[in-house]
Design a protein around this motif. Structure first.
Motif, short mmCIF file in Angstrom:
data_model
loop_
_atom_site.label_atom_id
_atom_site.label_comp_id
_atom_site.label_asym_id
_atom_site.label_seq_id
_atom_site.Cartn_x
_atom_site.Cartn_y
_atom_site.Cartn_z
N MET A 187 0.79 -1.34 0.05
CA MET A 187 0.13 0.06 0.00
C MET A 187 0.98 1.32 -0.01
N ALA A 188 0.24 2.34 -0.44
CA ALA A 188 1.11 3.57 -0.66
C ALA A 188 1.12 4.29 1.00
N GLN A 189 2.23 4.93 1.29
CA GLN A 189 2.32 5.71 2.11
C GLN A 189 2.03 7.17 1.93
N ASN A 190 0.92 7.53 2.95
CA ASN A 190 0.50 8.91 2.51
C ASN A 190 0.99 9.75 3.84
N VAL A 191 0.76 11.02 3.80
CA VAL A 191 1.07 11.80 5.10
C VAL A 191 -0.26 12.16 5.64
N TYR A 192 -0.32 12.13 6.84
CA TYR A 192 -1.64 12.49 7.82
C TYR A 192 -1.45 13.53 8.82
N GLU A 193 -2.32 14.27 8.98
CA GLU A 193 -2.32 15.07 10.06
C GLU A 193 -3.36 14.83 11.08
N CYS A 194 -2.86 14.47 12.29
CA CYS A 194 -3.59 14.09 13.34
C CYS A 194 -3.56 15.19 14.81
N MET A 195 -4.89 15.43 15.02
CA MET A 195 -5.14 16.33 16.05
C MET A 195 -5.78 15.66 17.02
N VAL A 196 -5.08 15.45 18.32
CA VAL A 196 -5.77 14.86 19.33
C VAL A 196 -5.84 15.98 20.46
N ILE A 197 -6.94 15.56 21.39
CA ILE A 197 -7.20 16.44 22.38
C ILE A 197 -6.88 15.48 23.60
N PHE A 198 -5.95 15.71 24.35
CA PHE A 198 -5.77 15.06 25.58
C PHE A 198 -6.55 15.42 26.88
N ASP A 199 -6.65 14.82 27.76
CA ASP A 199 -7.44 15.10 29.16
C ASP A 199 -6.27 16.04 29.64
N THR A 225 0.31 16.48 15.03
CA THR A 225 1.17 15.45 14.60
C THR A 225 1.20 15.48 13.35
N TYR A 226 1.94 15.66 12.33
CA TYR A 226 2.20 15.24 10.93
C TYR A 226 2.95 13.83 10.73
N PHE A 227 2.47 12.93 10.21
CA PHE A 227 3.26 11.64 10.07
C PHE A 227 3.13 11.02 8.71
N ARG A 228 3.91 10.13 8.28
CA ARG A 228 3.94 9.44 6.97
C ARG A 228 3.66 7.90 7.51
#
Length: 131
Positions: A1-13, A65-68
């Protein structure tokens, strides 16, 4: 499968984040690494009041976070985020490939220079007449 770049926003306690900011900050990079991905940038975005309460939470620590990552591993990563007790909410989006460099640079806190072809013209027009 292809590796894509993702943006992840997490709200922590915010209470758990205040007790262990370094440990919670490493949560996302550890997960991405476990699934064979590469973290491009991961940082605290801000701590603020939520727009609406989520359960008993009225505030949150927003982590960006931005990740591949291989697209087939994304479902597993999102599942891990959902079952993590410190995560109030999370959202992961695929980033358009031509925007990756600019978004990552911005998240790092720098200003990426625009190519000369995109720069503003040296002269301005006023009411349709050349300057």
């Amino acid at each position: 499968m292809a590796q894509n770049v993702y943006e992840c926003m997490v709200i922590f306690d915010p209470n758990k984040y205040a007790q262990n900011p370094g440990g919670l900050g490493e949560t996302i990079p550890e997960l991405v690494g476990r699934f064979g991905g590469e973290v491009l940038v991961s940082r605290l975005w801000q701590e603020q009041k939520l727009a609406y309460p989520i359960g008993s939470h009225k505030k949150g620590a927003y982590w960006l976070t931005y990740f591949r990552l291989d697209s087939s591993k994304l479902v597993e990563l999102n599942r891990e985020l959902r079952i993590n007790e410190a995560v109030v909410r999370s959202l992961t989006l695929k980033v358009e490939p031509r925007l990756v460099d600019a978004l990552v640079e911005h998240a790092k806190g720098g200003q990426k220079a625009r190519p000369a072809s995109e720069a503003a013209p040296a002269t301005a027009e006023v009411a349709g007449q050349p300057a």
